[in-house]
Design an enzyme around this catalytic site. Structure first.
Site, mmCIF file in Angstrom:
data_model
loop_
_atom_site.group_PDB
_atom_site.id
_atom_site.type_symbol
_atom_site.label_atom_id
_atom_site.label_comp_id
_atom_site.label_asym_id
_atom_site.label_seq_id
_atom_site.Cartn_x
_atom_site.Cartn_y
_atom_site.Cartn_z
ATOM 1 C CG HIS A 59 -1.969 -1.119 1.108
ATOM 2 N ND1 HIS A 59 -1.675 -2.372 1.616
ATOM 3 C CD2 HIS A 59 -3.211 -1.203 0.577
ATOM 4 C CE1 HIS A 59 -2.715 -3.171 1.411
ATOM 5 N NE2 HIS A 59 -3.658 -2.493 0.770
ATOM 6 C CB ALA A 128 4.827 4.215 12.494
#
Length: 154
Positions: A59, A128
């Site tokens: 993704h 992240a």
């Protein structure tokens, strides 16, 4: 009525030895070094260069004008941006407004990070969800929005 469908898949890709690409994905006009891994649902646009042994997880979106060094890890859902909306809106295909991104060697970028047109030095770690808006010039760990240095790497 008026629906246009396009199939891209894997078109005009230059690749080294032992490259693994997990479909479905869109790769076109890019270069993949030896032992590169590309996960499913990834798009890598033309003129992108991905160095040997780098991994692009599912993704993720790697737009034109991006170079990724060797031995890099790009986590799930990482988005690279080449249009800074410098004129107050999208470039609408005016590539003269796009900017380059350069990722050094041994860089790790955590899932769902957004990388604007910057340079990231060798060995940096991007957490992240981080949004990298400025060049990263020191090998360290960066996180947040905008990404800031969290600590040095020993």
């Amino acid at each position: 009525m008026g629906l246009e469908t396009r199939r891209i898949g894997i078109v005009d890709v230059t690749s080294g030895a032992r490259v693994v690409v997990t479909e479905p994905c869109n790769l076109y006009g890019c270069t993949l070094g030896d032992d590169v891994f590309v996960g499913p649902f990834v798009e890598v646009q033309k003129q992108v260069i991905i160095g040997a042994r780098s991994r692009i997880q599912s993704h993720s979106f790697v737009c034109e004008l991006v170079t990724i060094g060797e031995d890099c890890f790009i986590g799930h859902g990482v988005m690279f941006i080449n249009d800074e909306f410098s004129d107050g809106g999208p470039a609408r295909g005016d590539k003269s407004l796009w900017k380059q991104t350069s990722i050094g060697n041994n860089v790790s970028i955590g899932s769902n990070a957004t990388i604007l047109p910057v340079t990231i030095c060798d060995g940096a770690v991007i957490g992240a969800g981080a949004v990298v808006t400025r060049d990263i010039t020191e090998r360290a760990i960066y996180a947040g929005n905008p990404a800031r240095k969290i600590r040095n790497i020993s």
